[in-house]
Scaffold this active site. Structure first.
Site, PDB file in Angstrom:
ATOM      1  N   ALA A 177      46.671  43.239  42.359  1.00  0.00           N
ATOM      2  CA  ALA A 177      45.898  42.688  43.473  1.00  0.00           C
ATOM      3  C   ALA A 177      45.060  41.485  43.031  1.00  0.00           C
ATOM      4  O   ALA A 177      45.009  41.122  41.849  1.00  0.00           O
ATOM      5  CB  ALA A 177      45.003  43.767  44.069  1.00  0.00           C
ATOM      6  N   HIS A 178      44.383  40.879  43.998  1.00  0.00           N
ATOM      7  CA  HIS A 178      43.644  39.639  43.729  1.00  0.00           C
ATOM      8  C   HIS A 178      42.499  39.848  42.737  1.00  0.00           C
ATOM      9  O   HIS A 178      41.843  40.877  42.702  1.00  0.00           O
ATOM     10  CB  HIS A 178      43.134  38.989  45.027  1.00  0.00           C
ATOM     11  N   ASN A 179      42.305  38.820  41.907  1.00  0.00           N
ATOM     12  CA  ASN A 179      41.217  38.753  40.929  1.00  0.00           C
ATOM     13  C   ASN A 179      41.327  39.760  39.787  1.00  0.00           C
ATOM     14  O   ASN A 179      40.380  39.941  39.024  1.00  0.00           O
ATOM     15  CB  ASN A 179      39.853  38.906  41.607  1.00  0.00           C
ATOM     16  N   GLN A 239      42.279  33.068  50.765  1.00  0.00           N
ATOM     17  CA  GLN A 239      42.480  33.365  49.341  1.00  0.00           C
ATOM     18  C   GLN A 239      42.672  32.036  48.617  1.00  0.00           C
ATOM     19  O   GLN A 239      43.751  31.456  48.653  1.00  0.00           O
ATOM     20  CB  GLN A 239      43.676  34.286  49.167  1.00  0.00           C
ATOM     21  N   ARG A 284      47.273  36.115  44.420  1.00  0.00           N
ATOM     22  CA  ARG A 284      46.364  35.056  44.000  1.00  0.00           C
ATOM     23  C   ARG A 284      44.914  35.533  44.125  1.00  0.00           C
ATOM     24  O   ARG A 284      44.622  36.472  44.875  1.00  0.00           O
ATOM     25  CB  ARG A 284      46.583  33.792  44.819  1.00  0.00           C
TER      26      ARG A 284
END
Length: 348
Positions: free
Chosen positions: A237-239, A196, A216
């Site tokens: 969550a990511h993004n 990540q 991240r």
């Protein structure tokens, strides 16, 4: 802090009805207030308390002001006016710069002289801490994080490497920002961790509730916009990208790579699937399950409310039979269509 009611009215630009010399020393609820307190009336469910309240003053609308037995501040938005009054009565303590003797600060960290680093906090290499930042006890700020002017970490907050925090951001206890997202590639049944490599960026004036987690980005950054309000125990969550001034209530979960627009609201326990696009001014009621994109503004709900257990069991049983019922209905429709066609052919 104490204010005369007339001074509050003048400072906030609202109408005063009653004695401007009334001294206000605290805020309280309309049903429990005592002498010296100011309360507010914004919900009609509490209107019956107005005649019985022991408060010295009340904040309310022009409609309710006609029935007020006590001094009042008249405004179109009582709750907003109350927020401003409470901020005056209960100001945040000024930050006194310094580093507690038990804190650990890396030599390459750049800490402004007016910033405060609290007991047992750890500041990593290359961290940039700007003017007026407050880092409370037990916080961990990993390498290369950036905290802009006036940001405040209350206590036991973890900022993982590279996290960027905007001006005047308020982060409550237990928050973790910048932990790895849930990225795993399947290798013949086993899981291979996907690095990540993105960051988390938090915009100015945002507020992050206790024990909320923000992952991240997997490649690009996870982004929380200006003025966003996140309640307690939310998972981002990511993004994920959340637009300016959106507010999300407790226990909501946003899956990866979903974009949420500006000025949205998500009620408590809302679940949003991944890779969706939510437009500006979209509002979901509590416990809504969001499995598709909603690009048009509006108010949406999508879950069944609770019913007695026996009724729910019957509903589930009917749902399980639904596919068979549809198939039978299709056959009947085909038979009716065939019969109608035969009758038509014979009549012609």
């Amino acid at each position: 802090m104490a204010y005369r009611l007339g001074d509050l009215a003048k400072q906030l630009g609202v109408e005063l009805l009653g004695d401007g010399d009334t001294l206000i020393t605290c805020a309280d609820t309309i049903q429990d207030a005592s002498q010296g307190a100011i309360c507010f009336l914004a919900n009609s469910k509490y209107r019956h308390y107005l005649n019985a309240t022991a408060a010295s003053a009340v904040i309310l609308t022009k409609e309710d002001a006609a029935n007020s037995p006590i001094a009042c501040l008249v405004t179109d938005n009582p709750y907003l006016t109350y927020a401003k009054v409470a901020s005056l009565l209960y100001p945040v303590a000024a930050i006194v710069g310094g580093v507690h003797q038990s804190a650990v600060v890396a030599e390459t960290a750049n800490v402004h002289s007016t910033a405060w680093i609290g007991p047992c906090s750890v500041i990593g290499a290359g961290v940039e801490i700007a003017e007026g930042v407050s880092i409370g006890p037990g916080c961990v700020v990993e390498e290369n994080c950036v905290l802009d002017e006036g940001a405040r970490l209350v206590a036991n907050v973890t900022l993982c490497h590279g996290t960027q925090i905007g001006k005047r951001v308020l982060i409550h206890p237990g928050v973790v920002i910048g932990s790895d997202g849930f990225g795993n590639a399947n290798d013949q049944g086993a899981w291979c961790k996907v690095p990540q490599i993105g960051r988390v960026r938090i915009g100015d004036d945002a507020e992050i509730g206790a024990n909320t987690t923000i992952d991240r980005g997997s490649i690009r950054d996870t982004v929380i916009g200006v003025g966003v309000r996140l309640d307690n125990q939310i998972q981002i969550a990511h993004n994920v990208k959340i637009g300016d001034h959106t507010a999300i209530a407790g226990c909501a979960g946003i899956a990866g790579s979903t974009t949420i627009g500006k000025y949205c609201t998500l009620g408590g326990g809302v679940g949003v699937s991944g890779h969706l696009e939510i437009g500006d001014n979209v509002h979901f009621s509590g416990q809504t399950l969001v499995t598709r994109s909603f690009k048009e503004p509006g108010y949406y709900s999508g879950n069944l409310p609770a019913v007695p257990n026996g009724e729910w069991r019957k509903t589930v049983a009917r749902i399980r039979r639904l596919e068979n019922t549809i198939q039978r209905l299709n056959k009947l429709e085909q038979q009716v269509f065939s019969q109608d066609k035969c009758d038509s052919d014979e009549s012609s």
